[in-house]
Design a protein around this motif. Structure first.
Motif, PDB file in Angstrom:
ATOM      1  N   LEU A  45      40.546  47.986  49.679  1.00 37.56           N
ATOM      2  CA  LEU A  45      40.206  46.660  50.151  1.00 37.56           C
ATOM      3  C   LEU A  45      39.909  46.650  51.645  1.00 37.56           C
ATOM      4  CD1 LEU A  45      39.942  44.333  48.266  1.00 37.56           C
ATOM      5  CD2 LEU A  45      42.153  43.488  49.001  1.00 37.56           C
ATOM      6  N   LEU A  48      36.436  48.234  52.202  1.00 39.24           N
ATOM      7  CA  LEU A  48      35.300  47.445  51.735  1.00 39.24           C
ATOM      8  C   LEU A  48      35.149  46.133  52.478  1.00 39.24           C
ATOM      9  CD1 LEU A  48      35.475  48.275  47.952  1.00 39.24           C
ATOM     10  CD2 LEU A  48      33.713  48.967  49.571  1.00 39.24           C
ATOM     11  N   ILE A  49      36.278  45.544  52.881  1.00 38.06           N
ATOM     12  CA  ILE A  49      36.177  44.288  53.629  1.00 38.06           C
ATOM     13  C   ILE A  49      35.545  44.551  54.998  1.00 38.06           C
ATOM     14  CG2 ILE A  49      37.558  42.525  54.826  1.00 38.06           C
ATOM     15  CD1 ILE A  49      39.203  42.262  52.316  1.00 38.06           C
ATOM     16  N   LEU A  87      27.443  43.133  42.648  1.00 38.09           N
ATOM     17  CA  LEU A  87      28.481  44.119  42.966  1.00 38.09           C
ATOM     18  C   LEU A  87      29.650  44.076  41.976  1.00 38.09           C
ATOM     19  CD1 LEU A  87      28.885  46.279  45.108  1.00 38.09           C
ATOM     20  CD2 LEU A  87      30.169  44.643  46.480  1.00 38.09           C
ATOM     21  N   SER A  91      32.255  47.318  41.621  1.00 39.38           N
ATOM     22  CA  SER A  91      33.427  47.467  42.470  1.00 39.38           C
ATOM     23  C   SER A  91      34.273  46.200  42.537  1.00 39.38           C
ATOM     24  CB  SER A  91      32.984  47.876  43.877  1.00 39.38           C
ATOM     25  OG  SER A  91      33.969  47.557  44.812  1.00 39.38           O
ATOM     26  N   THR A  96      35.814  41.356  45.668  1.00 41.10           N
ATOM     27  CA  THR A  96      36.849  40.537  46.317  1.00 41.10           C
ATOM     28  C   THR A  96      36.478  40.281  47.772  1.00 41.10           C
ATOM     29  OG1 THR A  96      38.511  41.534  44.903  1.00 41.10           O
ATOM     30  CG2 THR A  96      39.314  40.347  46.814  1.00 41.10           C
ATOM     31  N   LEU A  99      33.894  37.695  47.765  1.00 39.75           N
ATOM     32  CA  LEU A  99      34.493  36.413  47.368  1.00 39.75           C
ATOM     33  C   LEU A  99      35.146  35.721  48.561  1.00 39.75           C
ATOM     34  CD1 LEU A  99      35.296  34.524  44.946  1.00 39.75           C
ATOM     35  CD2 LEU A  99      37.395  35.841  44.769  1.00 39.75           C
ATOM     36  N   THR A 100      35.932  36.489  49.334  1.00 41.56           N
ATOM     37  CA  THR A 100      36.604  35.866  50.482  1.00 41.56           C
ATOM     38  C   THR A 100      35.590  35.432  51.538  1.00 41.56           C
ATOM     39  OG1 THR A 100      36.987  38.030  51.458  1.00 41.56           O
ATOM     40  CG2 THR A 100      38.767  37.107  50.166  1.00 41.56           C
ATOM     41  N   SER A 117      34.554  31.874  42.163  1.00 38.68           N
ATOM     42  CA  SER A 117      35.918  32.045  41.667  1.00 38.68           C
ATOM     43  C   SER A 117      35.919  32.236  40.157  1.00 38.68           C
ATOM     44  CB  SER A 117      36.776  30.817  41.986  1.00 38.68           C
ATOM     45  OG  SER A 117      36.689  30.486  43.344  1.00 38.68           O
ATOM     46  N   ALA A 120      34.616  35.608  39.306  1.00 37.34           N
ATOM     47  CA  ALA A 120      35.622  36.647  39.552  1.00 37.34           C
ATOM     48  C   ALA A 120      36.691  36.643  38.466  1.00 37.34           C
ATOM     49  CB  ALA A 120      36.257  36.446  40.925  1.00 37.34           C
TER      50      ALA A 120
END
Lengths: 169, 189
Positions: A45, A48-49, A87, A91, A96, A99-100, A117, A120
């Motif tokens: 995470l 990727l973030i 994506l 992944s 995620t 999404l954020t 949401s 996801a």
């Protein structure tokens, strides 16, 4: 809907007490598993973030979103969710991160935020699941698995947009 | 796969950032991204621990069995080549129940055992059997009752009603599952 969670937890506790299950010990064992999962996903995470934040601050996402706008409009999708849609099957961590970003830019209660949401919540990391399950028994010819699974993912996306529009907006 | 995605995103960002004069924003993006990712993890941590714990208690209290029993007629119809009391059907039902409860960690080992059993039934060839395709498609369509992580993230970003998406999630995953299973049946030859 907000009562779903408290009622579910109450049901678990009541059933556990009736069946004389050591509910608290079970809870602690499960929570330990939860922390293991967290430990496992943390590095993915973070990586990727940071990558997605770089893409955003370089201005490349704006161009990318601009490019997919006609396609998104044609499908009635909010353009912000298109990168996530692409994506998502590849992944879990990457989607995620996206999404954020949608929450940050549009807000979690916006149309895009709600649709993302639902997307996801109603899809899985398809390629990963296919690889793990077939890999475990050394199946190399997966036949029509991938096409069926991806059609399901696309259906989830269409339905996410549709249900949010009809029920929540 | 992820290597190329990770690498690709970073290279595109750097090239794009330099050419559009967003170089300093790029550096900020890196620093903020690293910081945000950890606050995101801490925001999710409590809920992930809590929910895994509750679900373990649910599973020990017999929830998995109850769901499994309720699903068994449907599963028997979906997996025609699997015997009624076979190990395969038992593992499949455990896998589906665990998925429904959001116990991803528990679902995978059951799923792998189910694949092992299906492999034996399918003459151990390298080609996937119909039942294997059906089973894997089922696992790629998320069928969970409570998407806790999504709800937690929404609340963390200031949602007033983080779980109002539940009916939409249920409908969407049910439709996705129906399309996936329908297509996997249609494409058999």
């Amino acid at each position: 809907m907000d009562l779903f969670m408290p009622l579910f937890i109450a049901a678990v506790v009541v059933l556990g007490l009736i069946k004389k299950v050591p509910i608290f010990e079970a809870f602690v064992i499960g929570a330990k598993d939860g922390i293991k999962t967290l430990y496992k996903i943390a590095p993915t995470l973070v990586g990727l973030i940071v990558a997605v934040d770089m893409l955003k601050s370089s201005g490349a996402t704006d161009v990318l979103c601009g490019a997919v706008t006609p396609l998104a409009d044609a499908l009635g999708f909010p353009k912000e969710i298109v990168p996530m849609l692409l994506l998502r099957p590849i992944s879990g961590g990457g989607s995620t991160a996206l999404l954020t970003n949608i929450y940050k830019d549009c807000g979690p209660d916006s149309f895009a935020g709600q649709a993302a949401s639902v997307l996801a919540g109603s899809t899985e990391t398809t390629f990963y699941a296919v690889a793990v399950y077939f890999g475990s028994v050394k199946i190399t010819k997966t036949r029509h698995t991938l096409i069926s699974a991806l059609a399901a993912d696309f259906t989830a996306a269409v339905m996410a947009v549709l249900t949010v529009r009809l029920i929540l907006q | 796969m992820l290597n190329y995605i990770f690498g690709g995103i970073i290279i595109i960002s750097v090239i794009f950032g330099i050419f559009t004069g967003n170089g300093s924003a790029l550096a900020d993006g890196i620093i903020n991204g690293a910081k945000d990712s950890i606050s995101l993890l801490t925001a999710m941590a409590g809920m992930m621990l809590l929910w895994s714990g509750i679900m373990e208690a649910a599973s020990q209290g017999g929830f998995t069995k109850i769901i499994g029993r309720a699903l068994s007629p449907v599963l028997r119809r979906l997996f025609k080549n699997v015997g009624k009391d076979s190990k395969a059907l038992n593992y499949i039902s455990m896998n589906v129940s665990a998925n429904l409860l959001g116990l991803g960690n528990a679902a995978t080992p059951f799923g792998l055992s189910a694949m092992g059993e299906l492999y034996k039934l399918g003459n151990s060839s390298e080609k996937a059997s119909d039942d294997m395709v059906t089973f894997v498609v089922m696992n790629t369509a998320s069928i969970q009752l409570m998407p806790t992580i999504v709800g937690t993230l929404r609340q963390n970003y200031g949602s007033q009603t983080p779980f109002d998406i539940l009916p939409c999630v249920w409908i969407s995953s049910a439709c996705a599952l129906a399309v996936g299973l329908g297509l996997s049946k249609l494409l058999r030859r």
